[in-house]
Write an enzyme that holds these catalytic residues in place. Sequence first.
Site: not given
Ligand SMILES: *Cc1c(COP(=O)(O)O)cnc(C)c1O
Length: 418
Positions: A277, A345
């Site tokens: 991600g 705030c």
């Molecule tokens: C959040 C998540 C990802 C992605 O993580 P990154 O650090 O953004 O690469 C992949 N797999 C699962 C199951 C996640 O919860």
Amino acid sequence: MDHFNYRHQRLYAEDVALETIANTVGTPCYVYSRATLERHWRVVDDAFGDYPHRICYSVKANSNLAVLRTLAKLGSGFDIVSGGELERVLRAGGDPQQTVFSGVGKTESEIRFALESGVSCINIESKGELDRIGRCAAELGITARIAVRVNPDVDPVTHPYIATGLQETKFGVPIAGAVELYQRASQHPQIEISGVACHIGSQLTDVGPYTEAVDRVLALVDQLQDAGILLQHVDLGGGLGIRYRDEQPPSPAAYVEALLARFKQRDTHIPISIEPGRVIVGNAGILLTRVEYLKHGKPKNFAIVDAAMNDLLRPALYQAWQEIVAVEIEPDAPTRTYDVVGPVCETADSLGSNRELAIRAGALLAIRSAGAYGAVMSSNYNTRPRAPEVLVNGARYSVVRRRETIDDVLRNETLEGV
Ligand SMILES: *Cc1c(COP(=O)(O)O)cnc(C)c1O
């Protein structure tokens, strides 16, 4: 590498001056670079060479439909954690058959939606979930493909809120008990065992924890094989870190190479899925904000900006450091050390402290590395409408999520019966 660079003292997103976007769309505003998104996805994909693999972009990092469409066009699969994210993938033109469903608390309606949509694999995290999926699949007359998300109990060495692969977290099934769960799954006529999954945490800056997790997962693959259960894929999750300040995360190529080294030693090349991600979107976005006031004093100077913790939560939630730069380099503006804060705030409403900036009131600032876990974590706290999102493509840009209005924010509230 990203496509946010200075030209003639002004910061650009690809070929568009950020000042132009601020003047037309307003601030605060998220700005994404399509070329950067595409580049990052391809770097990860290319690193696998011809080894069988699938990249399932983790939708929760940035779920804007335009971002998903951009990645779907490259052939990306997706990793989702809710029915809402599945709806996004479908509306963005993503392929459900390249989509995996993760998450510790899937509801019955989410499971039904996933099965009816034909997602390629549900990564289960408990015996209760396995049984629920079995029941839903039987009722729908559909075969459910599953993987067990195991918790390999390795320390990812990251912020405790985003460490997920340690035994004490809520995630996954303890690896020691996994065989039993697979055996239970194999007895269910409407469940097809597809693979094994793990995800040990986010913003990892070392390959060590990954290779440790791979070794444990591959040992399980062998154990299952001995028990007559053959897996079709291994999903290693996401989590590869990016550089916010001075971190030195492995390059995607080095990370993939370390994983592949373990897999290539085996007789059969079992396909790998990963769920990146942050590494795809993190440095493909900035948050553009304008300085409302400069407040000089002792011991602090404050730059009070029009973005706040409701727009970008990471600094307040994780004490995360993100680079803040002036959009226009003004050699004549006095340089001072500022805390860059929003109007909310809460003392936690800080976007960065002790930043050297040469700015005047009215200046534009760019908060970098805001493409991941930025817009998706925004809220309406303090009744602040959510910021718009803009996608730049070369010399063009489009508003891919318009700015919320106060009416949008108040739409679902009612005075009936009060
Ligand atoms: C959040 C998540 C990802 C992605 O993580 P990154 O650090 O953004 O690469 C992949 N797999 C699962 C199951 C996640 O919860």
